[in-house]
Design a protein around this motif. Sequence first.
Motif, mmCIF file in Angstrom:
data_model
loop_
_atom_site.group_PDB
_atom_site.id
_atom_site.type_symbol
_atom_site.label_atom_id
_atom_site.label_comp_id
_atom_site.label_asym_id
_atom_site.label_seq_id
_atom_site.Cartn_x
_atom_site.Cartn_y
_atom_site.Cartn_z
ATOM 1 N N ALA A 202 36.164 10.197 -22.718
ATOM 2 C CA ALA A 202 37.172 9.175 -22.893
ATOM 3 C C ALA A 202 37.669 9.464 -24.451
ATOM 4 O O ALA A 202 37.855 8.688 -25.292
ATOM 5 N N ASN B 80 40.686 12.468 -26.438
ATOM 6 C CA ASN B 80 42.185 12.795 -26.771
ATOM 7 C C ASN B 80 43.144 13.153 -25.408
ATOM 8 O O ASN B 80 43.935 12.368 -24.977
ATOM 9 N N ILE B 81 42.513 14.335 -24.609
ATOM 10 C CA ILE B 81 43.174 14.636 -23.635
ATOM 11 C C ILE B 81 43.134 13.898 -22.516
ATOM 12 O O ILE B 81 44.156 13.752 -21.660
ATOM 13 N N SER C 7 30.071 8.634 -22.701
ATOM 14 C CA SER C 7 28.945 8.660 -23.566
ATOM 15 C C SER C 7 28.275 7.389 -24.015
ATOM 16 O O SER C 7 27.002 7.088 -24.320
ATOM 17 N N LYS D 33 32.771 2.403 -25.729
ATOM 18 C CA LYS D 33 34.003 3.256 -25.738
ATOM 19 C C LYS D 33 34.833 3.579 -24.708
ATOM 20 O O LYS D 33 36.102 3.485 -24.647
ATOM 21 N N TYR E 81 27.661 9.592 -17.449
ATOM 22 C CA TYR E 81 28.073 10.774 -16.842
ATOM 23 C C TYR E 81 27.307 10.701 -15.382
ATOM 24 O O TYR E 81 28.038 11.087 -14.468
ATOM 25 N N THR F 224 36.248 17.264 -21.995
ATOM 26 C CA THR F 224 35.266 17.192 -23.106
ATOM 27 C C THR F 224 35.303 18.581 -23.535
ATOM 28 O O THR F 224 35.941 19.646 -23.164
ATOM 29 N N HIS G 71 34.996 22.745 -24.860
ATOM 30 C CA HIS G 71 34.524 23.791 -23.925
ATOM 31 C C HIS G 71 33.138 23.713 -23.447
ATOM 32 O O HIS G 71 32.707 24.167 -22.218
ATOM 33 N N TYR H 259 30.634 21.857 -22.935
ATOM 34 C CA TYR H 259 29.923 21.062 -22.162
ATOM 35 C C TYR H 259 30.475 21.135 -20.522
ATOM 36 O O TYR H 259 30.000 20.668 -19.704
ATOM 37 N N LYS I 37 40.751 23.198 -19.766
ATOM 38 C CA LYS I 37 40.680 24.995 -20.328
ATOM 39 C C LYS I 37 40.189 24.891 -21.705
ATOM 40 O O LYS I 37 40.002 23.792 -22.166
ATOM 41 N N TRP J 28 47.459 23.253 -17.211
ATOM 42 C CA TRP J 28 48.647 22.727 -16.653
ATOM 43 C C TRP J 28 49.896 23.126 -16.842
ATOM 44 O O TRP J 28 51.013 23.059 -16.098
ATOM 45 N N ARG K 2 35.745 20.468 -33.061
ATOM 46 C CA ARG K 2 35.792 21.476 -32.120
ATOM 47 C C ARG K 2 36.727 22.593 -32.799
ATOM 48 O O ARG K 2 36.615 23.593 -31.710
HETATM 49 N N1 LIG Z 1 45.556 20.848 -21.554
HETATM 50 C C1 LIG Z 1 45.796 20.677 -22.845
HETATM 51 O O1 LIG Z 1 46.774 20.424 -23.324
HETATM 52 C C2 LIG Z 1 44.718 20.300 -23.810
HETATM 53 C C3 LIG Z 1 43.467 20.495 -23.368
HETATM 54 N N2 LIG Z 1 42.248 20.212 -24.038
HETATM 55 C C4 LIG Z 1 41.088 20.394 -23.561
HETATM 56 O O2 LIG Z 1 40.464 19.522 -23.436
HETATM 57 C C5 LIG Z 1 39.029 19.347 -23.817
HETATM 58 C C6 LIG Z 1 38.590 18.228 -24.683
HETATM 59 O O3 LIG Z 1 39.539 18.383 -25.560
HETATM 60 P P1 LIG Z 1 39.929 17.054 -26.591
HETATM 61 O O4 LIG Z 1 40.262 16.046 -25.744
HETATM 62 O O5 LIG Z 1 41.020 17.324 -27.641
HETATM 63 O O6 LIG Z 1 38.472 16.713 -27.228
HETATM 64 P P2 LIG Z 1 37.932 15.360 -27.859
HETATM 65 O O7 LIG Z 1 37.444 15.719 -29.157
HETATM 66 O O8 LIG Z 1 38.877 14.299 -27.824
HETATM 67 O O9 LIG Z 1 36.668 14.988 -27.043
HETATM 68 C C7 LIG Z 1 36.856 14.537 -25.661
HETATM 69 C C8 LIG Z 1 35.579 13.728 -25.316
HETATM 70 O O10 LIG Z 1 34.539 14.830 -25.380
HETATM 71 C C9 LIG Z 1 33.366 14.292 -25.738
HETATM 72 N N3 LIG Z 1 32.770 15.045 -27.034
HETATM 73 C C10 LIG Z 1 33.446 15.161 -28.082
HETATM 74 N N4 LIG Z 1 32.949 16.031 -29.114
HETATM 75 C C11 LIG Z 1 31.782 16.021 -28.513
HETATM 76 C C12 LIG Z 1 30.517 16.701 -29.054
HETATM 77 N N5 LIG Z 1 30.360 17.286 -30.188
HETATM 78 N N6 LIG Z 1 29.344 16.753 -28.131
HETATM 79 C C13 LIG Z 1 29.478 16.027 -26.841
HETATM 80 N N7 LIG Z 1 30.572 15.443 -26.298
HETATM 81 C C14 LIG Z 1 31.718 15.620 -27.214
HETATM 82 C C15 LIG Z 1 33.577 12.945 -25.932
HETATM 83 O O11 LIG Z 1 33.237 12.249 -24.681
HETATM 84 P P3 LIG Z 1 32.873 10.587 -24.509
HETATM 85 O O12 LIG Z 1 34.061 10.055 -24.500
HETATM 86 O O13 LIG Z 1 32.088 10.539 -23.201
HETATM 87 O O14 LIG Z 1 32.156 10.373 -26.006
HETATM 88 C C16 LIG Z 1 34.873 12.840 -26.269
HETATM 89 O O15 LIG Z 1 35.671 11.460 -25.870
HETATM 90 C C17 LIG Z 1 38.766 20.840 -24.448
HETATM 91 O O16 LIG Z 1 38.198 21.498 -23.623
HETATM 92 C C18 LIG Z 1 40.110 21.270 -24.668
HETATM 93 O O17 LIG Z 1 40.239 22.618 -24.692
HETATM 94 C C19 LIG Z 1 42.421 19.474 -25.254
HETATM 95 C C20 LIG Z 1 43.584 19.374 -25.881
HETATM 96 C C21 LIG Z 1 45.020 19.693 -24.943
#
Ligand SMILES: NC(=O)C1=CN([C@@H]2O[C@H](COP(=O)(O)OP(=O)(O)OC[C@H]3O[C@@H](n4cnc5c(N)ncnc54)[C@H](OP(=O)(O)O)[C@@H]3O)[C@@H](O)[C@H]2O)C=CC1
Length: 357
Positions: free
Chosen positions: A12, A14-15, A43, A47, A72, A88, A90, A92, A111, A139, A183
Amino acid sequence: MTITLRWGILGAGNISSQFVFDLLLSNERKSETHHVVGSIGCSNKQKGQDFITANKITEANNYGVVPVVQSYQELYDNPDIDIVYIGTPHTYHREQAIGCLNGNKHVLCEKPMTVNKKEAEELFALAKSKKKFFMEAVWTRFFPAVKELRQKVYDEKVIGEVHRLFADFSYYADVTKLPTSSRVRDRTLAAGALLDIGIYPLTYSRILLDDKVGDEHTKFEFKSFMTLDPVDKVDHLSSIIIKYENGKHAILSTSELIDGPKAYIRLEGTKGWAEMYSDNPARAKHFKIFFKDGREPIEYKDESGYNGFIYEANAIAQDISDGKLENDTIPHAETLLVMGVMDQIRKENGLVYDQDN
Ligand SMILES: NC(=O)C1=CN([C@@H]2O[C@H](COP(=O)(O)OP(=O)(O)OC[C@H]3O[C@@H](n4cnc5c(N)ncnc54)[C@H](OP(=O)(O)O)[C@@H]3O)[C@@H](O)[C@H]2O)C=CC1
Ligand SMILES: O=C1OC[C@@H](O)[C@H](O)[C@H]1O
């Protein structure tokens, strides 16, 4: 024919928000494909609830469904979900994709699909054995602007013979102000510019210099440089030059230390050139074609109001409805090709992640 696809959203963050925005907007516009968000896999349950509220997912824009918030594992096991979108970090993706496939879900995975090619091969093999659709969520490949630009350049040949592409994805991330657990910085999350954003210039070289994908691709060779950060031990600055066997060159760059040029794409031909513009080079929404003879430039703008995820989501809905296990725009072999290139670039420059061992 109406197609309905029931999505589970894993993560849950950003992306996932940006992805869900497009599904809901499509529903509000009463589009032919119905995208139902059925579950938020998260998680933390609170949230997940906050995600539903913040993203305004309601019965009204989600075909009468209020999503459940699940762990999950509960999402993997949910029989009311067709496909899981994995959003999430990369590192994971592998374990979560395995969970989804073992729960008999189709998968759309952000990706880079995995940290390296070896992991991607493992997931594709599992998906095939489970007879489940699997796609890496690059995308950019699905934007109408890309199709339109290719049509103008390759079918109509408006800029003559194409010889060279410059493509960049760089932005000033103010890296030293980010926590080392970010990240963008954390090597254990497979941080670094290449895997996070360098994948896009590589993608543009694939879609703007080659009309074939995957096993059919035009052969190429490349040379690369990475500057590894002394603290983070990952690349925040990388450059790659590709030479296709038909002689075309791609000059690609990526960085988290500096902003890139306004025209992040420049595709050069004998009679003119094309430029693309965006605040996010993954979003291919705006291009202009300029002519050496002074003719009025051709301009294209995607003003659909979507972030752009809807294009891949609709393509997948059609594929699944057709019983396909992979998508023709980015078949498994194309993901493996790009993952293999990124593996090689890292190897040449000494960037090793734990998953490589
Ligand atoms: N297509 C595009 O344009 C984009 C693609 N991406 C890709 O999307 C993926 C996620 O990016 P983004 O959304 O920015 O990431 P976020 O930092 O927003 O994290 C997304 C979710 O991943 C889980 N998470 C974050 N950090 C951790 C950690 N340290 N350990 C375990 N779980 C974690 C959490 O899940 P929970 O909510 O369950 O706690 C969190 O809400 C990446 O692989 C990135 O490459 C990202 C941005 C743009
Ligand atoms: O895919 C992406 O595109 C936009 C970037 O800001 C983000 O870090 C990356 O994951």
